[in-house]
Design a protein around this motif. Structure first.
Motif: not given
Length: 382
Positions: A300, A325, A352
């Motif tokens: 991600a 992620r 994150r």
């Protein structure tokens, strides 16, 4: 030695994938982190941000930080001040106040560039604006560009700004999530990288300028959602990290006039079924560009830096790709346009990772993505 927040990650070269499964401000969180080639210090610079998105650097050492719910902050030492005059944004889900970059000739012109989502609960669009800093206020605000298709709010805006060596800028625009095939619609800005002059006008050498079937601003298309982009200082190559669906996160070498395939080709899978993505015809087509590297498992990716200068001399020319992620940064070693090695940094240390950017003095700055987030600095430990 203190705890080591890194992992060397082996590569499957033939497949180009990775097969692996609040403190006070200005606090030194790790005085000496061991990595493969560098000893690092991790410092929290400023805290109390709500889902920050980007950091920009002023020539005098101060920083500018955006918050996705809206707002631009000036960070001076360990103090932060919210600036007046920021753009009005419509913030929901992935939309809001996004990237911020200082013009390369800032000391001459004073311009600061920003991207954000504008609109209402029915439809929004990514936009680009610039302003100047006057004390604690942004002034002379000018909207330079907006994407040409308003879309239901909340998903896949991009959105990064990159100034190129040739005096133009790139802005990444996501496919907006509603209808992925729009990334193959060459009259739609969604799912593209657009190239503009600094005043928002269209450069005379854009690749599709003389083709009525293409929006003139388009530099490349067939992208899903680019949230990291840099120009390599040694090669001039443009590298971008792009969100795939389930799997299929990509590192791409972005070149003018090329089609990067989404969603006609993708290595990712459908979120719900894990079957091939419904709009995909294949994993590869000769008339579309394959990714240089696929991040597996899911990264991600958001935020991308290329290490330049002697501050981290053993990382010279390497890429640092942030992961949301995955809650990590990947250091990628490039040789002949190929990723030959990867190292995992700060795994699950900061949560994150939204932003990774190298400052003019060579230090590396990081933003994490949460409601009580911070701006961090990585510097050499010795």
């Amino acid at each position: 030695m203190n705890k080591q927040w890194f992992t060397a990650v082996p590569l499957l070269m033939s497949a180009a994938v990775l097969p692996f499964g609040a403190a006070s401000a200005q606090e030194v969180l790790e005085s000496s982190m061991g990595t493969e080639y560098e000893q690092l210090r991790l410092v929290e610079v400023a805290d109390g941000f709500s889902h920050p998105w980007a950091v920009g650097f002023l020539p005098d050492g101060r920083k500018l930080v955006t918050e996705r719910p809206g707002g631009v902050f000036l960070v001076d030492g360990d103090e932060k001040t919210e600036l007046e005059g920021a753009p009005d944004v419509y913030a929901t889900n992935q939309g809001g106040m996004l990237d911020i970059v200082v013009h390369p000739d800032y000391e001459d012109n004073g311009w600061i560039y920003m991207t954000y989502s504008k609109g209402d609960s029915d439809a929004t669009v990514p936009a680009l604006a610039r302003a100047r800093l006057d004390g604690d206020r942004l002034v002379d605000m000018e909207e330079l560009f907006e994407s040409n298709t308003y879309t239901s709010p909340g998903r896949h805006y991009g959105s990064r700004i990159l100034f190129l060596d040739d005096g133009t800028l790139l802005m990444t625009i996501g496919d907006r999530g509603a209808e992925p095939p729009r990334a193959q619609d060459t009259e739609d800005h969604s799912g593209t990288v657009v190239r503009l002059n600094h005043d928002g006008s269209v450069p005379s050498d854009n690749p599709f300028l003389d083709n009525d079937d293409y929006a003139p601003e388009i530099y490349s298309y067939g992208h899903r959602n680019i949230q990291g982009i840099i120009q390599h200082p040694q090669t001039g190559e443009i590298w971008a990290t792009e969100h795939g669906p389930r799997g299929g996160d990509e590192l791409n070498l972005v070149e003018a006039g090329k089609n990067y395939g989404w969603p006609t080709t993708t290595l990712g899978r459908d979120y719900r079924t894990e079957e091939p993505f419904p709009d995909a015809e294949a994993r590869h087509r000769e008339d579309m560009v394959d990714p240089v590297f696929e991040f597996l498992p899911t990264l991600a990716p958001s935020g991308l830096a290329v290490i330049d200068g002697d501050r981290f001399e053993n990382w010279e020319g390497n890429l640092l790709a942030g992961g949301l992620r995955a809650e990590r940064i990947l250091r990628l070693v490039l040789e002949d346009k190929t990723v030959v090695h990867a190292e995992e940094l700060l795994l699950e240390r900061l949560g994150r990772i939204r932003e990774v950017r190298q400052a003019p003095n060579g230090d590396i700055y990081i933003l994490n993505d949460r409601s009580d987030a911070s701006l961090y600095r990585i510097e050499p430990a010795n």
